[in-house]
Design a protein around this motif. Structure first.
Motif, PDB file in Angstrom:
ATOM      1  N   ALA A 159       0.824  -1.218   0.000  1.00 60.00           N
ATOM      2  CA  ALA A 159       0.000   0.000   0.000  1.00 60.00           C
ATOM      3  C   ALA A 159       0.855   1.263   0.000  1.00 60.00           C
ATOM      4  O   ALA A 159       0.484   2.262  -0.612  1.00 60.00           O
ATOM      5  CB  ALA A 159      -0.942  -0.005   1.194  1.00 60.00           C
ATOM      6  N   SER A 160       2.017   1.219   0.643  1.00 59.12           N
ATOM      7  CA  SER A 160       2.859   2.415   0.699  1.00 59.12           C
ATOM      8  C   SER A 160       3.471   2.760  -0.657  1.00 59.12           C
ATOM      9  O   SER A 160       3.734   3.922  -0.938  1.00 59.12           O
ATOM     10  CB  SER A 160       3.963   2.245   1.741  1.00 59.12           C
ATOM     11  OG  SER A 160       4.860   1.227   1.361  1.00 59.12           O
ATOM     12  N   ARG A 161       3.678   1.769  -1.495  1.00 55.54           N
ATOM     13  CA  ARG A 161       4.231   2.004  -2.838  1.00 55.54           C
ATOM     14  C   ARG A 161       3.148   1.971  -3.914  1.00 55.54           C
ATOM     15  O   ARG A 161       3.449   2.167  -5.092  1.00 55.54           O
ATOM     16  CB  ARG A 161       5.280   0.951  -3.170  1.00 55.54           C
ATOM     17  CG  ARG A 161       6.522   1.042  -2.337  1.00 55.54           C
ATOM     18  CD  ARG A 161       7.537   0.043  -2.824  1.00 55.54           C
ATOM     19  NE  ARG A 161       8.650  -0.035  -1.895  1.00 55.54           N
ATOM     20  CZ  ARG A 161       9.504  -1.014  -1.867  1.00 55.54           C
ATOM     21  NH1 ARG A 161       9.409  -2.009  -2.715  1.00 55.54           N
ATOM     22  NH2 ARG A 161      10.487  -1.015  -0.989  1.00 55.54           N
ATOM     23  N   HIS A 162       1.931   1.645  -3.533  1.00 55.29           N
ATOM     24  CA  HIS A 162       0.806   1.574  -4.476  1.00 55.29           C
ATOM     25  C   HIS A 162       1.099   0.596  -5.607  1.00 55.29           C
ATOM     26  O   HIS A 162       0.992   0.933  -6.790  1.00 55.29           O
ATOM     27  CB  HIS A 162       0.461   2.962  -5.037  1.00 55.29           C
ATOM     28  CG  HIS A 162       0.189   3.967  -3.976  1.00 55.29           C
ATOM     29  ND1 HIS A 162      -0.991   4.000  -3.274  1.00 55.29           N
ATOM     30  CD2 HIS A 162       0.966   4.946  -3.461  1.00 55.29           C
ATOM     31  CE1 HIS A 162      -0.942   4.964  -2.390  1.00 55.29           C
ATOM     32  NE2 HIS A 162       0.239   5.556  -2.472  1.00 55.29           N
ATOM     33  N   CYS A 163       1.468  -0.641  -5.214  1.00 53.88           N
ATOM     34  CA  CYS A 163       1.799  -1.641  -6.222  1.00 53.88           C
ATOM     35  C   CYS A 163       1.595  -3.048  -5.671  1.00 53.88           C
ATOM     36  O   CYS A 163       1.435  -3.246  -4.473  1.00 53.88           O
ATOM     37  CB  CYS A 163       3.247  -1.481  -6.673  1.00 53.88           C
ATOM     38  SG  CYS A 163       4.451  -1.810  -5.383  1.00 53.88           S
ATOM     39  N   VAL A 164       1.600  -4.002  -6.586  1.00 54.81           N
ATOM     40  CA  VAL A 164       1.637  -5.411  -6.228  1.00 54.81           C
ATOM     41  C   VAL A 164       3.032  -5.906  -6.579  1.00 54.81           C
ATOM     42  O   VAL A 164       3.535  -5.667  -7.685  1.00 54.81           O
ATOM     43  CB  VAL A 164       0.552  -6.218  -6.970  1.00 54.81           C
ATOM     44  CG1 VAL A 164       0.750  -7.714  -6.771  1.00 54.81           C
ATOM     45  CG2 VAL A 164      -0.834  -5.799  -6.491  1.00 54.81           C
ATOM     46  N   CYS A 165       3.670  -6.561  -5.620  1.00 54.81           N
ATOM     47  CA  CYS A 165       5.028  -7.070  -5.795  1.00 54.81           C
ATOM     48  C   CYS A 165       4.988  -8.566  -6.070  1.00 54.81           C
ATOM     49  O   CYS A 165       4.170  -9.292  -5.496  1.00 54.81           O
ATOM     50  CB  CYS A 165       5.851  -6.830  -4.532  1.00 54.81           C
ATOM     51  SG  CYS A 165       5.946  -5.096  -4.051  1.00 54.81           S
ATOM     52  N   PHE A 166       5.891  -9.020  -6.945  1.00 51.95           N
ATOM     53  CA  PHE A 166       6.039 -10.443  -7.226  1.00 51.95           C
ATOM     54  C   PHE A 166       7.489 -10.683  -7.620  1.00 51.95           C
ATOM     55  O   PHE A 166       8.254  -9.737  -7.815  1.00 51.95           O
ATOM     56  CB  PHE A 166       5.058 -10.904  -8.314  1.00 51.95           C
ATOM     57  CG  PHE A 166       5.215 -10.235  -9.654  1.00 51.95           C
ATOM     58  CD1 PHE A 166       5.843 -10.885 -10.702  1.00 51.95           C
ATOM     59  CD2 PHE A 166       4.726  -8.957  -9.878  1.00 51.95           C
ATOM     60  CE1 PHE A 166       5.975 -10.276 -11.940  1.00 51.95           C
ATOM     61  CE2 PHE A 166       4.854  -8.333 -11.110  1.00 51.95           C
ATOM     62  CZ  PHE A 166       5.486  -8.997 -12.150  1.00 51.95           C
ATOM     63  N   TRP A 167       7.903 -11.952  -7.696  1.00 53.94           N
ATOM     64  CA  TRP A 167       9.305 -12.266  -7.881  1.00 53.94           C
ATOM     65  C   TRP A 167       9.508 -13.271  -8.994  1.00 53.94           C
ATOM     66  O   TRP A 167       8.707 -14.167  -9.206  1.00 53.94           O
ATOM     67  CB  TRP A 167       9.891 -12.815  -6.576  1.00 53.94           C
ATOM     68  CG  TRP A 167       9.828 -11.782  -5.508  1.00 53.94           C
ATOM     69  CD1 TRP A 167      10.816 -10.906  -5.166  1.00 53.94           C
ATOM     70  CD2 TRP A 167       8.714 -11.448  -4.679  1.00 53.94           C
ATOM     71  NE1 TRP A 167      10.380 -10.053  -4.180  1.00 53.94           N
ATOM     72  CE2 TRP A 167       9.086 -10.372  -3.859  1.00 53.94           C
ATOM     73  CE3 TRP A 167       7.421 -11.951  -4.549  1.00 53.94           C
ATOM     74  CZ2 TRP A 167       8.238  -9.789  -2.927  1.00 53.94           C
ATOM     75  CZ3 TRP A 167       6.564 -11.376  -3.620  1.00 53.94           C
ATOM     76  CH2 TRP A 167       6.976 -10.312  -2.820  1.00 53.94           C
ATOM     77  N   GLY A 168      10.617 -13.081  -9.698  1.00 51.72           N
ATOM     78  CA  GLY A 168      11.037 -13.997 -10.740  1.00 51.72           C
ATOM     79  C   GLY A 168      12.455 -14.444 -10.452  1.00 51.72           C
ATOM     80  O   GLY A 168      13.129 -13.897  -9.571  1.00 51.72           O
ATOM     81  N   TYR A 169      12.902 -15.430 -11.221  1.00 51.68           N
ATOM     82  CA  TYR A 169      14.236 -15.982 -10.998  1.00 51.68           C
ATOM     83  C   TYR A 169      14.971 -16.133 -12.313  1.00 51.68           C
ATOM     84  O   TYR A 169      14.436 -16.661 -13.283  1.00 51.68           O
ATOM     85  CB  TYR A 169      14.141 -17.338 -10.286  1.00 51.68           C
ATOM     86  CG  TYR A 169      13.522 -17.176  -8.928  1.00 51.68           C
ATOM     87  CD1 TYR A 169      14.311 -16.923  -7.818  1.00 51.68           C
ATOM     88  CD2 TYR A 169      12.143 -17.219  -8.765  1.00 51.68           C
ATOM     89  CE1 TYR A 169      13.735 -16.718  -6.570  1.00 51.68           C
ATOM     90  CE2 TYR A 169      11.561 -17.014  -7.527  1.00 51.68           C
ATOM     91  CZ  TYR A 169      12.368 -16.769  -6.438  1.00 51.68           C
ATOM     92  OH  TYR A 169      11.792 -16.556  -5.217  1.00 51.68           O
ATOM     93  N   ASP A 170      16.197 -15.625 -12.329  1.00 50.30           N
ATOM     94  CA  ASP A 170      17.133 -15.806 -13.434  1.00 50.30           C
ATOM     95  C   ASP A 170      18.209 -16.712 -12.862  1.00 50.30           C
ATOM     96  O   ASP A 170      19.064 -16.254 -12.105  1.00 50.30           O
ATOM     97  CB  ASP A 170      17.701 -14.453 -13.871  1.00 50.30           C
ATOM     98  CG  ASP A 170      18.677 -14.574 -15.031  1.00 50.30           C
ATOM     99  OD1 ASP A 170      19.044 -15.705 -15.396  1.00 50.30           O
ATOM    100  OD2 ASP A 170      19.082 -13.522 -15.563  1.00 50.30           O
TER     101      ASP A 170
END
Length: 88
Positions: A19-30
């Motif tokens: 909520a503080s960044r107004h985004c949804v975070c997700f992760w990927g892998y290289d």
């Protein structure tokens, strides 16, 4: 566009709303490197118009559009030392 030979995978379905960044975070892998991605709430609102802007609605919009968002993430990922990307 990604560099030749650079591949990012998204085996982890976890996503969180920040909520503080107004985004949804997700992760990927290289390979073994974890890369953080965030997609702005505004992008999610455009992908799912007429939806509420509360956390559960934004996460649901992410889930409904997951494949499209992951394709965008693959496009913006360039490899190299950067470990955070924003989709806005």
């Amino acid at each position: 566009m990604t560099k030749a030979g650079v591949v990012i995978h998204f085996p982890n379905p976890t996503r969180i709303h920040d909520a503080s960044r107004h985004c949804v975070c997700f992760w990927g892998y290289d390979k073994a490197r974890e890369i953080a991605f965030q997609v702005d709430d505004g992008v999610l609102a455009r992908l799912s118009p007429n939806k509420d802007s509360d956390e559960s609605s934004l996460l649901a919009a992410f889930d409904r559009n997951r494949e499209r968002i992951l394709e965008i993430a693959r496009t913006v990922y360039t490899g190299g030392p950067q470990n955070r990307y924003t989709i806005s």
